[in-house]
Write a protein that holds these residues in place. Structure first.
Motif, PDB file in Angstrom:
ATOM      1  N   THR A   1     -12.655  -2.745  -1.390  1.00 40.93           N
ATOM      2  CA  THR A   1     -13.112  -2.364  -2.722  1.00 40.93           C
ATOM      3  C   THR A   1     -12.508  -3.307  -3.759  1.00 40.93           C
ATOM      4  N   SER A   2     -13.106  -3.365  -4.943  1.00 40.64           N
ATOM      5  CA  SER A   2     -12.595  -4.241  -6.006  1.00 40.64           C
ATOM      6  C   SER A   2     -11.186  -3.824  -6.423  1.00 40.64           C
ATOM      7  N   GLU A   3     -10.900  -2.521  -6.387  1.00 39.00           N
ATOM      8  CA  GLU A   3      -9.567  -2.032  -6.752  1.00 39.00           C
ATOM      9  C   GLU A   3      -8.508  -2.575  -5.800  1.00 39.00           C
ATOM     10  N   VAL A   4      -8.810  -2.508  -4.504  1.00 41.12           N
ATOM     11  CA  VAL A   4      -7.859  -2.981  -3.507  1.00 41.12           C
ATOM     12  C   VAL A   4      -7.683  -4.494  -3.606  1.00 41.12           C
ATOM     13  N   ILE A   5      -8.782  -5.208  -3.796  1.00 30.87           N
ATOM     14  CA  ILE A   5      -8.715  -6.665  -3.906  1.00 30.87           C
ATOM     15  C   ILE A   5      -7.781  -7.070  -5.043  1.00 30.87           C
ATOM     16  N   GLU A   6      -7.868  -6.402  -6.174  1.00 35.14           N
ATOM     17  CA  GLU A   6      -6.985  -6.719  -7.303  1.00 35.14           C
ATOM     18  C   GLU A   6      -5.525  -6.489  -6.931  1.00 35.14           C
ATOM     19  N   MET A   7      -5.263  -5.410  -6.189  1.00 33.72           N
ATOM     20  CA  MET A   7      -3.882  -5.091  -5.830  1.00 33.72           C
ATOM     21  C   MET A   7      -3.346  -5.971  -4.707  1.00 33.72           C
ATOM     22  N   LEU A   8      -4.228  -6.778  -4.117  1.00 30.91           N
ATOM     23  CA  LEU A   8      -3.812  -7.736  -3.094  1.00 30.91           C
ATOM     24  C   LEU A   8      -3.808  -9.169  -3.614  1.00 30.91           C
ATOM     25  N   GLN A   9      -4.220  -9.348  -4.897  1.00 33.24           N
ATOM     26  CA  GLN A   9      -4.352 -10.708  -5.420  1.00 33.24           C
ATOM     27  C   GLN A   9      -3.604 -10.971  -6.723  1.00 33.24           C
ATOM     28  N   VAL A  10      -3.454  -9.963  -7.564  1.00 31.38           N
ATOM     29  CA  VAL A  10      -2.911 -10.176  -8.908  1.00 31.38           C
ATOM     30  C   VAL A  10      -1.449  -9.753  -8.961  1.00 31.38           C
ATOM     31  N   PHE A  11      -0.573 -10.734  -9.206  1.00 32.67           N
ATOM     32  CA  PHE A  11       0.869 -10.464  -9.230  1.00 32.67           C
ATOM     33  C   PHE A  11       1.488 -11.155 -10.443  1.00 32.67           C
ATOM     34  N   ASP A  12       1.976 -10.370 -11.397  1.00 36.53           N
ATOM     35  CA  ASP A  12       2.601 -10.912 -12.592  1.00 36.53           C
ATOM     36  C   ASP A  12       3.504  -9.840 -13.200  1.00 36.53           C
ATOM     37  N   LYS A  13       3.992 -10.078 -14.420  1.00 36.51           N
ATOM     38  CA  LYS A  13       4.907  -9.130 -15.060  1.00 36.51           C
ATOM     39  C   LYS A  13       4.254  -7.770 -15.297  1.00 36.51           C
ATOM     40  N   LEU A  14       2.933  -7.773 -15.515  1.00 34.19           N
ATOM     41  CA  LEU A  14       2.227  -6.519 -15.737  1.00 34.19           C
ATOM     42  C   LEU A  14       1.850  -5.839 -14.425  1.00 34.19           C
ATOM     43  N   ASN A  15       1.939  -6.587 -13.357  1.00 33.18           N
ATOM     44  CA  ASN A  15       1.588  -6.056 -12.036  1.00 33.18           C
ATOM     45  C   ASN A  15       2.689  -6.394 -11.034  1.00 33.18           C
ATOM     46  N   PRO A  16       3.829  -5.689 -11.119  1.00 33.85           N
ATOM     47  CA  PRO A  16       4.944  -5.952 -10.201  1.00 33.85           C
ATOM     48  C   PRO A  16       4.499  -5.763  -8.759  1.00 33.85           C
ATOM     49  N   TYR A  17       5.198  -6.417  -7.840  1.00 35.76           N
ATOM     50  CA  TYR A  17       4.740  -6.441  -6.466  1.00 35.76           C
ATOM     51  C   TYR A  17       5.918  -6.521  -5.496  1.00 35.76           C
ATOM     52  N   THR A  18       5.611  -6.294  -4.249  1.00 29.17           N
ATOM     53  CA  THR A  18       6.592  -6.396  -3.174  1.00 29.17           C
ATOM     54  C   THR A  18       6.037  -7.331  -2.112  1.00 29.17           C
ATOM     55  N   LYS A  19       6.875  -8.224  -1.605  1.00 30.60           N
ATOM     56  CA  LYS A  19       6.414  -9.173  -0.590  1.00 30.60           C
ATOM     57  C   LYS A  19       7.422  -9.243   0.549  1.00 30.60           C
ATOM     58  N   TYR A  20       6.911  -9.545   1.723  1.00 33.37           N
ATOM     59  CA  TYR A  20       7.769  -9.761   2.883  1.00 33.37           C
ATOM     60  C   TYR A  20       7.004 -10.569   3.920  1.00 33.37           C
ATOM     61  N   LYS A  21       7.749 -11.170   4.842  1.00 31.76           N
ATOM     62  CA  LYS A  21       7.141 -12.008   5.860  1.00 31.76           C
ATOM     63  C   LYS A  21       6.401 -11.156   6.891  1.00 31.76           C
ATOM     64  N   LYS A  22       5.194 -11.603   7.216  1.00 35.56           N
ATOM     65  CA  LYS A  22       4.398 -10.892   8.227  1.00 35.56           C
ATOM     66  C   LYS A  22       5.166 -10.776   9.543  1.00 35.56           C
ATOM     67  N   GLU A  23       5.727 -11.891   9.970  1.00 31.21           N
ATOM     68  CA  GLU A  23       6.364 -11.926  11.287  1.00 31.21           C
ATOM     69  C   GLU A  23       7.505 -10.930  11.397  1.00 31.21           C
ATOM     70  N   ILE A  24       8.123 -10.592  10.263  1.00 31.79           N
ATOM     71  CA  ILE A  24       9.240  -9.646  10.278  1.00 31.79           C
ATOM     72  C   ILE A  24       8.743  -8.211  10.359  1.00 31.79           C
ATOM     73  N   VAL A  25       7.831  -7.835   9.460  1.00 30.32           N
ATOM     74  CA  VAL A  25       7.376  -6.447   9.435  1.00 30.32           C
ATOM     75  C   VAL A  25       6.566  -6.113  10.689  1.00 30.32           C
ATOM     76  N   LEU A  26       5.899  -7.100  11.269  1.00 29.29           N
ATOM     77  CA  LEU A  26       5.102  -6.837  12.467  1.00 29.29           C
ATOM     78  C   LEU A  26       5.961  -6.548  13.695  1.00 29.29           C
TER      79      LEU A  26
END
Length: 293
Positions: free
Chosen positions: A116-141
Motif C-alpha cells: 500500500t502507499s502508506e507502507v511504501i512511505e514508511m519504508l522509504q521516507v526517513f528524516d527528522k519528521l519521520n524517525p526510523y530504526t535500522k539494522y543489518k538484515k544478516e543480523i536480524v535474520l
C-alpha cells in the motif's frame, strides 16, 4: 549544503518509528519476508501499483535454509501478509490501522508483493519528521524465537538511550502473547528470558531486562541495551587519557570521536570514502578505528 534524506544500502532493513506493532502476530517467514523486502522497496523507489519481487533462491540464501523450505515459506508468508494488518500513528497523531499489502502472486520462482502507499512511505521516507530504526538484515535474520524479532526491534529503536521502559500491558499486547503467558513468571520464562538470551548471543547488541514496580505491582519492563561494537571502542579508549594525544596519531580520543562523526556526516567526504553498502553510522565507526591507527 543540505544533507539529503538517507537512502540506506541493501544490507539494511529500515522502518519508520510510526509503526507501533511491527512483526506483531507474524510467523517467522512473514518477519523474514518483510525484512528482505524493506531494502528492495527503498533502493528501487517502488511506487504503489508496482510489485516488489523476491526470489526463492534469494530467500533461501539469506535465511540459510533449503530451497524446498524457502518455496514453502514464501508461499505461506505472502498469503498471510495479504490478511495481515498493523497500526501506526498518522501525521495528525491518530492511531490508524492499515493492511500491509494489497495483493501478492507466487510461483516456484518467487513472490511478487504489492504494498500500500502508506507502507511504501514508511519504508522509504526517513528524516527528522519521520524517525526510523535500522539494522543489518544478516543480523536480524539469525533470530528464530517467537518474540526475538519484536524485542530486538524495540532494543534497536532505543539503543542510543541504553534502556527503555515499556508498559507491561502494552508489551504483552504488541507481542500478542497468549493468555497462558499473562502470568508474569510465564511471561518471563516463555518470552523475555529466551528472547534476550538469543538476541545477546546472535546479534550486535546485548539485551537484559528488569521489572519496574509501583508498590507491589509490576507496571513495566525495563530493557537494558548495550552495543557490542561500542564496547570494543570504549575498551580501547579506557586505556587512554581522553585529553592526551596518541603517540602515533597525535589525536586524543575525544578528537578521534569528533573527527569521525564530522567526516562521516560530510556529504562530499562520504561520497568519496564510504565503502559500498556502508551507511553513516558504519562509516563513522570505521573512521574512528582508522583514526586511531
Amino acid at each position: 549544503m543540505t544533507k539529503p534524506d538517507p537512502v540506506y544500502s541493501k544490507n539494511l532493513a529500515v522502518f519508520q518509528n510510526r509503526i507501533i506493532d511491527l512483526y506483531k502476530s507474524m510467523s517467522l517467514d512473514e518477519k523474514r519476508l518483510l525484512v528482505l523486502l524493506s531494502p528492495i522497496v527503498r533502493t528501487t523507489k517502488t511506487q504503489e501499483g508496482q510489485s516488489v519481487f523476491l526470489s526463492a533462491d534469494e530467500y533461501a540464501k539469506e535465511c540459510g535454509i533449503s530451497h524446498t523450505r524457502a518455496y514453502e515459506g514464501l508461499s505461506d508468508a505472502s498469503d498471510r501478509l495479504v490478511r495481515r494488518y498493523f497500526s501506526y500513528i498518522n501525521k495528525d497523531g491518530k492511531k490508524t490501522v492499515a493492511n500491509w499489502i494489497l495483493r501478492s502472486s507466487y510461483n516456484e520462482g518467487g513472490v511478487d508483493v504489492f504494498f500500500t502507499s502508506e507502507v511504501i512511505e514508511m519504508l522509504q521516507v526517513f528524516d527528522k519528521l519521520n524517525p526510523y530504526t535500522k539494522y543489518k538484515k544478516e543480523i536480524v535474520l539469525k533470530l528464530k524465537g517467537d518474540y526475538a524479532f519484536e524485542i530486538y526491534h524495540i532494543a534497536k529503536q532505543n539503543e542510543g538511550l541504553g534502556k527503555i521502559d515499556v508498559s507491561i500491558d502494552d508489551l504483552k499486547n504488541n507481542l500478542d502473547v497468549p493468555k497462558s503467558y499473562q502470568d508474569l513468571s510465564n511471561f518471563k520464562k516463555r518470552v523475555l528470558d529466551p528472547s534476550c538470551q538469543e538476541i545477546t548471543k546472535n546479534t550486535d547488541i546485548k539485551v537484559s531486562y528488569e521489572t519496574v514496580k509501583r508498590g507491589r505491582s509490576v507496571i513495566a519492563i525495563r530493557f537494558n541495551i548495550e552495543s557490542k561494537t561500542a564496547k570494543k571502542v570504549e575498551t580501547r579508549n579506557k586505556t587512554l587519557d581522553p585529553n592526551t594525544p596518541d603517540l602515533f596519531t597525535k589525536l586524543t580520543p575525544l578528537e578521534v570521536n569528533m573527527f569521525a562523526k564530522t567526516l562521516s556526516n560530510d556529504i562530499e567526504f562520504g561520497s568519496k570514502f564510504a565503502k559500498e553498502g556502508e551507511d553513516y553510522s558504519e562509516l563513522e565507526e570505521r573512521l574512528r578505528i582508522e583514526l586511531t591507527q
